[in-house]
Write an enzyme that holds these catalytic residues in place. Structure first.
Site, PDB file in Angstrom:
ATOM      1  N   GLU A  36      21.132  36.338  28.983  1.00 23.73           N
ATOM      2  CA  GLU A  36      22.475  36.872  28.723  1.00 23.73           C
ATOM      3  C   GLU A  36      23.042  37.579  29.954  1.00 23.73           C
ATOM      4  O   GLU A  36      24.212  37.460  30.263  1.00 23.73           O
ATOM      5  CB  GLU A  36      22.441  37.869  27.551  1.00 23.73           C
ATOM      6  N   CYS A 192      35.945  24.535  23.716  1.00 23.34           N
ATOM      7  CA  CYS A 192      37.122  25.392  23.889  1.00 23.34           C
ATOM      8  C   CYS A 192      37.062  26.001  25.291  1.00 23.34           C
ATOM      9  O   CYS A 192      37.000  27.206  25.467  1.00 23.34           O
ATOM     10  CB  CYS A 192      37.151  26.472  22.807  1.00 23.34           C
ATOM     11  N   CYS A 199      40.353  19.786  21.883  1.00 21.96           N
ATOM     12  CA  CYS A 199      40.680  20.195  20.510  1.00 21.96           C
ATOM     13  C   CYS A 199      40.344  19.116  19.482  1.00 21.96           C
ATOM     14  O   CYS A 199      40.048  19.444  18.326  1.00 21.96           O
ATOM     15  CB  CYS A 199      42.157  20.578  20.417  1.00 21.96           C
ATOM     16  N   CYS A 202      36.950  19.643  18.148  1.00 22.33           N
ATOM     17  CA  CYS A 202      36.671  21.017  17.697  1.00 22.33           C
ATOM     18  C   CYS A 202      36.682  21.110  16.169  1.00 22.33           C
ATOM     19  O   CYS A 202      37.548  20.512  15.519  1.00 22.33           O
ATOM     20  CB  CYS A 202      37.732  21.940  18.292  1.00 22.33           C
ATOM     21  N   CYS A 208      43.408  26.025  13.912  1.00 22.55           N
ATOM     22  CA  CYS A 208      43.552  26.925  15.062  1.00 22.55           C
ATOM     23  C   CYS A 208      45.030  27.169  15.392  1.00 22.55           C
ATOM     24  O   CYS A 208      45.821  26.222  15.538  1.00 22.55           O
ATOM     25  CB  CYS A 208      42.833  26.289  16.249  1.00 22.55           C
TER      26      CYS A 208
HETATM   27  S1  SF4 Z   1      41.313  23.803  18.388  1.00 23.74           S
HETATM   28 FE1  SF4 Z   1      41.565  25.896  19.078  1.00 23.74          FE
HETATM   29  S2  SF4 Z   1      39.498  26.749  19.073  1.00 23.74           S
HETATM   30 FE2  SF4 Z   1      39.338  24.514  18.997  1.00 23.74          FE
HETATM   31  S3  SF4 Z   1      39.161  23.855  21.152  1.00 23.74           S
HETATM   32 FE3  SF4 Z   1      41.324  23.762  20.597  1.00 23.74          FE
HETATM   33  S4  SF4 Z   1      42.095  25.741  21.237  1.00 23.74           S
HETATM   34 FE4  SF4 Z   1      39.900  25.954  21.112  1.00 23.74          FE
END
Ligand code: SF4
Length: 357
Positions: A36, A192, A199, A202, A208
């Site tokens: 970390e 992200c 996206c 995602c 989002c």
């Molecule tokens: S949908 Fe939103 S959280 Fe997902 S990658 Fe795109 S910007 Fe990031």
């Protein structure tokens, strides 16, 4: 909403998360802690070889506490932000002396150790001990600020508090907290990402805020730009008649604290006078090399290297081990800042660029 957030993220993590990073193979508090700290400001692929070398040399907190700081800094050379290494060394001593070598179990005790903030403490407790604690590193800040559309720079207390409250609300119970912590870091690091987030891949593509409004690049807001000042320094590469160069250890705190550098001067004139005073021998040759810039978070440093070859037997007062003659060809076990590493390499390969003027 929070249950749905963590469930979606965990389902994505099962299929697409990273499960075999070196620090995931055996998630002890010590290994999680070192990883970390190294991952702060540094990308995973850069950290992996540093982590592996560090763990090989210091496999546990006792070994780190007994180490020589020079060796710790040597293994950190190239990662930058050397205060991180010095703090790890100090914290290891505290864990051995005050906690009998066992990592503390509470967030407050963990955060009292040098260099461990709330997010790092949360990561150690959740990843290594499966305790429900949120994290908020750079990757998590990016995901949450986009997902919730949080305006403002996260360095502002109010914005940071809002991010922490979302981080807290989304973190699931103990039995899935380890995977969740790794998952949200992975999503920020692989999907992200700062530029061009993917996206479509995602798990939050339909929920989002930033995706729905097409404002992905507006979150998180950047730190307000500040003009940072320029400074200059002369690096004196003083070479003796054996081809060794003089290095001095810097004071333990401050810029490049504890690292080994060429003697520094504010001007060539001061340097020439000081060298004559300190060494009872003549300067055989003096060559100016091309200057270059090194940027710190709060200033730019213009470095002007000057190579001074001394003639005859070089005598120098012993300053209690704070100076050493080092051969540029030697694989020295000292910690050096990046500009010194480059200059030693160039001197060894005889590829130093001369000043045009
Ligand atoms: S949908 Fe939103 S959280 Fe997902 S990658 Fe795109 S910007 Fe990031």
């Amino acid at each position: 909403m929070s249950k749905e957030f963590s469930s979606r993220l965990l389902a994505w993590f099962d299929k697409h998360g990273r499960h075999d990073l070196p620090w995931q193979l055996e998630q002890t508090p010590y290994r999680v802690w070192i990883s970390e700290i190294m991952l702060q400001q540094t990308q995973v692929m850069t950290v992996i070889p540093y982590f592996e070398r560090f763990i090989k040399e210091f496999p546990n907190v006792e070994a780190l506490a007994k180490a020589n700081l020079d060796n710790v800094l040597h293994l950190w050379t190239g990662l930058g932000y050397y205060a991180r290494a010095r703090n790890c060394f100090k914290a290891a001593k505290t864990i051995v002396e005050d906690y009998k070598g066992q990592f503390p179990c509470t967030l407050d005790e963990m955060m009292a150790l040098p260099g461990i903030g709330r997010s790092t403490a949360g990561a150690i407790l959740s990843l290594a001990r499966e305790k429900r604690h949120p994290i908020l590193d750079g990757n998590v800040k990016r995901v949450l600020s986009r997902y919730h559309g949080i305006e403002g720079w996260s360095g502002k207390k109010q914005v940071e508090d809002e991010l922490w409250s979302y981080a807290e609300a989304h973190t699931p119970s103990d039995d899935s907290v380890r995977d969740y912590t790794q998952a949200i870091m992975d999503l920020g690091a692989t999907i992200c990402v700062r530029r061009n987030p993917d996206c479509q891949a995602c798990p939050f593509t339909t929920s989002c805020f930033a995706k729905k409004t097409g404002r992905q690049h507006e979150f998180p807001a950047s730190k307000p730009k500040k003009i940072i000042p320029d400074r200059e320094t002369v690096f004196a590469i003083i070479e003796n008649n054996k081809g060794e160069v003089l290095l001095q250890q810097r004071p333990p705190t401050g810029i490049w604290g504890g690292l080994w550098c060429f003697p520094e001067f504010s001007s060539n004139e001061l340097m020439a006078g000081e060298i004559k005073k300190q060494f009872a021998c003549k300067i055989k040759q003096q060559t100016k090399y091309k200057s270059f810039k090194h940027t710190f978070s709060h200033f730019h440093l213009k470095i002007k290297p000057v190579h001074i070859r001394l003639e005859g037997q070089v005598n120098r007062v012993n300053d209690e081990g704070l100076s050493q003659w080092v051969s540029p060809a030697e694989n020295s076990k000292l910690g050096f800042p990046a500009p010194v590493v480059s200059l030693l390499k160039e001197l060894n390969n005889k590829k130093v660029v001369l000043n045009e003027s």
